[in-house]
Design a protein around this motif. Structure first.
Motif, PDB file in Angstrom:
ATOM      1  N   PHE A  93      -5.171  14.602   1.566  1.00 25.57           N
ATOM      2  CA  PHE A  93      -3.743  14.546   1.261  1.00 25.57           C
ATOM      3  C   PHE A  93      -3.032  13.533   2.157  1.00 25.57           C
ATOM      4  CE2 PHE A  93      -4.851  18.305  -0.966  1.00 25.57           C
ATOM      5  CZ  PHE A  93      -3.861  18.515  -1.918  1.00 25.57           C
ATOM      6  N   ALA A  94      -3.529  13.341   3.383  1.00 27.04           N
ATOM      7  CA  ALA A  94      -2.951  12.311   4.246  1.00 27.04           C
ATOM      8  C   ALA A  94      -3.148  10.927   3.653  1.00 27.04           C
ATOM      9  CB  ALA A  94      -3.567  12.400   5.639  1.00 27.04           C
ATOM     10  N   ALA A  95      -4.275  10.710   2.966  1.00 26.34           N
ATOM     11  CA  ALA A  95      -4.509   9.426   2.297  1.00 26.34           C
ATOM     12  C   ALA A  95      -3.484   9.189   1.193  1.00 26.34           C
ATOM     13  CB  ALA A  95      -5.927   9.386   1.728  1.00 26.34           C
ATOM     14  N   VAL A  96      -3.138  10.241   0.459  1.00 21.91           N
ATOM     15  CA  VAL A  96      -2.129  10.110  -0.600  1.00 21.91           C
ATOM     16  C   VAL A  96      -0.771   9.774   0.000  1.00 21.91           C
ATOM     17  CG1 VAL A  96      -0.960  11.331  -2.471  1.00 21.91           C
ATOM     18  CG2 VAL A  96      -3.407  11.690  -2.086  1.00 21.91           C
ATOM     19  N   ALA A  99      -0.674   6.169   1.009  1.00 20.42           N
ATOM     20  CA  ALA A  99      -0.449   5.303  -0.152  1.00 20.42           C
ATOM     21  C   ALA A  99       1.041   5.231  -0.484  1.00 20.42           C
ATOM     22  CB  ALA A  99      -1.243   5.829  -1.348  1.00 20.42           C
ATOM     23  N   GLY A 100       1.733   6.349  -0.395  1.00 20.89           N
ATOM     24  CA  GLY A 100       3.175   6.339  -0.630  1.00 20.89           C
ATOM     25  C   GLY A 100       3.917   5.489   0.388  1.00 20.89           C
ATOM     26  N   GLU A 101       3.462   5.500   1.643  1.00 20.76           N
ATOM     27  CA  GLU A 101       4.082   4.646   2.663  1.00 20.76           C
ATOM     28  C   GLU A 101       3.879   3.170   2.323  1.00 20.76           C
ATOM     29  OE1 GLU A 101       5.853   5.514   5.222  1.00 20.76           O
ATOM     30  OE2 GLU A 101       5.521   7.690   5.399  1.00 20.76           O
ATOM     31  N   PHE A 102       2.678   2.810   1.904  1.00 20.92           N
ATOM     32  CA  PHE A 102       2.407   1.414   1.545  1.00 20.92           C
ATOM     33  C   PHE A 102       3.274   0.968   0.367  1.00 20.92           C
ATOM     34  CE2 PHE A 102      -2.142   1.853   3.323  1.00 20.92           C
ATOM     35  CZ  PHE A 102      -1.705   1.423   4.566  1.00 20.92           C
ATOM     36  N   ILE A 103       3.350   1.808  -0.655  1.00 21.24           N
ATOM     37  CA  ILE A 103       4.120   1.444  -1.848  1.00 21.24           C
ATOM     38  C   ILE A 103       5.600   1.349  -1.512  1.00 21.24           C
ATOM     39  CG2 ILE A 103       4.771   2.175  -4.165  1.00 21.24           C
ATOM     40  CD1 ILE A 103       2.034   3.561  -4.359  1.00 21.24           C
ATOM     41  N   GLY A 104       6.107   2.323  -0.763  1.00 21.07           N
ATOM     42  CA  GLY A 104       7.521   2.289  -0.390  1.00 21.07           C
ATOM     43  C   GLY A 104       7.867   1.077   0.450  1.00 21.07           C
ATOM     44  N   LEU A 105       6.952   0.641   1.306  1.00 17.02           N
ATOM     45  CA  LEU A 105       7.202  -0.549   2.126  1.00 17.02           C
ATOM     46  C   LEU A 105       7.333  -1.793   1.260  1.00 17.02           C
ATOM     47  CD1 LEU A 105       7.389  -1.748   5.002  1.00 17.02           C
ATOM     48  CD2 LEU A 105       4.911  -2.024   4.942  1.00 17.02           C
ATOM     49  N   GLN A 106       6.498  -1.918   0.228  1.00 16.63           N
ATOM     50  CA  GLN A 106       6.556  -3.088  -0.651  1.00 16.63           C
ATOM     51  C   GLN A 106       7.762  -3.047  -1.574  1.00 16.63           C
ATOM     52  OE1 GLN A 106       4.648  -5.846  -0.591  1.00 16.63           O
ATOM     53  NE2 GLN A 106       3.685  -4.978   1.239  1.00 16.63           N
ATOM     54  N   MET A 107       8.173  -1.838  -1.952  1.00 19.79           N
ATOM     55  CA  MET A 107       9.326  -1.711  -2.860  1.00 19.79           C
ATOM     56  C   MET A 107      10.659  -1.826  -2.131  1.00 19.79           C
ATOM     57  SD  MET A 107       8.129   1.358  -5.440  1.00 19.79           S
ATOM     58  CE  MET A 107       9.796   1.471  -6.110  1.00 19.79           C
ATOM     59  N   SER A 177     -12.194  10.704   8.516  1.00 24.81           N
ATOM     60  CA  SER A 177     -10.780  10.385   8.740  1.00 24.81           C
ATOM     61  C   SER A 177     -10.463   8.929   8.431  1.00 24.81           C
ATOM     62  CB  SER A 177     -10.385  10.706  10.187  1.00 24.81           C
ATOM     63  OG  SER A 177     -11.080   9.876  11.098  1.00 24.81           O
ATOM     64  N   SER A 178     -11.471   8.069   8.357  1.00 23.51           N
ATOM     65  CA  SER A 178     -11.215   6.675   7.987  1.00 23.51           C
ATOM     66  C   SER A 178     -10.703   6.549   6.562  1.00 23.51           C
ATOM     67  CB  SER A 178     -12.489   5.840   8.160  1.00 23.51           C
ATOM     68  OG  SER A 178     -13.506   6.285   7.274  1.00 23.51           O
ATOM     69  N   GLN A 179     -10.895   7.588   5.752  1.00 21.19           N
ATOM     70  CA  GLN A 179     -10.416   7.547   4.366  1.00 21.19           C
ATOM     71  C   GLN A 179      -8.891   7.596   4.282  1.00 21.19           C
ATOM     72  OE1 GLN A 179     -12.368   7.009   1.671  1.00 21.19           O
ATOM     73  NE2 GLN A 179     -13.977   6.717   3.198  1.00 21.19           N
ATOM     74  N   VAL A 180      -8.235   7.957   5.374  1.00 19.17           N
ATOM     75  CA  VAL A 180      -6.767   7.953   5.355  1.00 19.17           C
ATOM     76  C   VAL A 180      -6.242   6.564   5.024  1.00 19.17           C
ATOM     77  CG1 VAL A 180      -4.699   8.294   6.764  1.00 19.17           C
ATOM     78  CG2 VAL A 180      -6.590   9.906   6.943  1.00 19.17           C
ATOM     79  N   MET A 181      -6.819   5.552   5.669  1.00 26.08           N
ATOM     80  CA  MET A 181      -6.398   4.181   5.393  1.00 26.08           C
ATOM     81  C   MET A 181      -7.111   3.598   4.186  1.00 26.08           C
ATOM     82  SD  MET A 181      -4.046   3.473   7.563  1.00 26.08           S
ATOM     83  CE  MET A 181      -3.957   1.706   7.368  1.00 26.08           C
ATOM     84  N   GLY A 184      -6.074   5.480   0.940  1.00 28.88           N
ATOM     85  CA  GLY A 184      -4.644   5.239   0.746  1.00 28.88           C
ATOM     86  C   GLY A 184      -4.366   3.834   0.262  1.00 28.88           C
ATOM     87  N   LEU A 185      -5.081   2.859   0.829  1.00 31.31           N
ATOM     88  CA  LEU A 185      -4.888   1.479   0.389  1.00 31.31           C
ATOM     89  C   LEU A 185      -5.409   1.268  -1.024  1.00 31.31           C
ATOM     90  CD1 LEU A 185      -3.933  -1.334   1.195  1.00 31.31           C
ATOM     91  CD2 LEU A 185      -6.203  -1.763   2.140  1.00 31.31           C
ATOM     92  N   LEU A 186      -6.548   1.885  -1.364  1.00 31.85           N
ATOM     93  CA  LEU A 186      -7.080   1.750  -2.721  1.00 31.85           C
ATOM     94  C   LEU A 186      -6.132   2.351  -3.751  1.00 31.85           C
ATOM     95  CD1 LEU A 186     -10.876   2.552  -2.240  1.00 31.85           C
ATOM     96  CD2 LEU A 186      -9.853   0.355  -2.863  1.00 31.85           C
ATOM     97  N   LEU A 187      -5.519   3.486  -3.410  1.00 28.99           N
ATOM     98  CA  LEU A 187      -4.592   4.118  -4.343  1.00 28.99           C
ATOM     99  C   LEU A 187      -3.348   3.270  -4.557  1.00 28.99           C
ATOM    100  CD1 LEU A 187      -3.856   6.571  -6.069  1.00 28.99           C
ATOM    101  CD2 LEU A 187      -2.960   7.676  -4.011  1.00 28.99           C
TER     102      LEU A 187
END
Length: 262
Positions: A93-96, A99-107, A177-181, A184-187
């Motif tokens: 769920f931290a990975a999800v 992903a929201g942080e990445f998308i919000g930063l670009q938007m 725990s590396s799946q967090v980044m 998240g980036l893949l999503l």
């Protein structure tokens, strides 16, 4: 007349106490079931009911006096195991949320945040929205039941024994725990690519038509493009999220096996 001696009493306590500690620790850290909005009494009650239900089917428990130092150490060990298993699913769920942080930063919505009582910190709006979608999908796929089933199976892989845990098990948790980044980036990658393309187009437009104020129109265009892309991409994320949850269940099994030294 029914008579109960101290040996029978210790056997009943041991059969209930050690599974209870491991289950309660997972319920306190796992996603959905471990949310702060769920009262602590409900978590303790649910852990007690589950421990009573599964205790007869578990391998024999070590016969230790409940008030001894050995029992205290074994209880701490079971709590650590439950916390590690709960954090394994929490990482998905931290990975999800990442992903929201990445998308919000670009938007351009990185500043749109509010206090989230579940995490105790300010959370981006898109992170919260994606987390809600992941939670609903998790419940729709019976993920909470699969997670509890994976926990019960760990009592066979990693039985309750007064012995030291294998240190390689914590390495499995760190590796997962590396799946967090990564996840998240893949999503977020489809939206990041499209929004970067839009920003690149705005930069080229600013160089060719300098009289046009890109800063005035760039944010509305990025926001509108992001909303349209979200409407297109979000219905397709169920396959990715279900695969992420499956990897979380497998990581729980690998963690239990590594802690047992297998």
């Amino acid at each position: 007349m029914v008579s109960i001696d101290i040996a029978q009493l210790y056997a009943w306590i041991n059969a209930f106490l050690w599974p209870f500690f491991r289950i309660l620790a997972l319920l306190g850290t796992a996603p959905v079931l471990g949310e702060s909005s769920i009262p602590a009494r409900a978590k303790v009650g649910l852990a007690a009911v589950l421990a009573i239900a599964v205790a007869p089917a578990l391998p024999p428990m070590p016969q230790l006096p409940a008030g001894s130092y050995a029992a205290l150490g074994l209880g701490v060990q079971q709590i650590l195991i439950g916390i590690a298993l709960g954090l394994t699913m929490r990482i998905a769920f931290a990975a999800v949320q990442t992903a929201g942080e990445f998308i919000g930063l670009q938007m351009g919505l990185s500043f749109a945040s509010f206090f989230d009582p579940a995490t105790g910190a300010n959370t981006a709006v898109l992170s919260r929205m994606l987390n809600i979608i992941a939670t609903l999908l998790f419940l729709a796929l019976n993920g909470h039941l699969i997670m509890m089933g994976a926990l019960i199976r760990t009592f066979e892989t990693l039985p309750v024994q007064p012995r030291a845990l294998n240190i390689n098990g914590w390495g499995v948790l760190l590796e997962w725990s590396s799946q967090v980044m990564a996840s998240g980036l893949l999503l977020a990658l489809p939206l990041i690519i499209m929004l970067l393309t839009v920003n690149l187009a705005m930069g080229i437009l600013n160089r060719t038509a300098q009289q046009l104020s890109v800063f005035a129109v760039g944010f509305p265009i990025s926001l509108l493009t992001g909303m349209v892309l979200l409407a297109v991409v979000l219905p397709q994320t169920s396959t990715f999220l279900s695969g992420l949850f499956e990897e979380g269940y497998k990581s729980m099994a690998r963690l239990a096996g590594a802690l047992a030294g297998h």
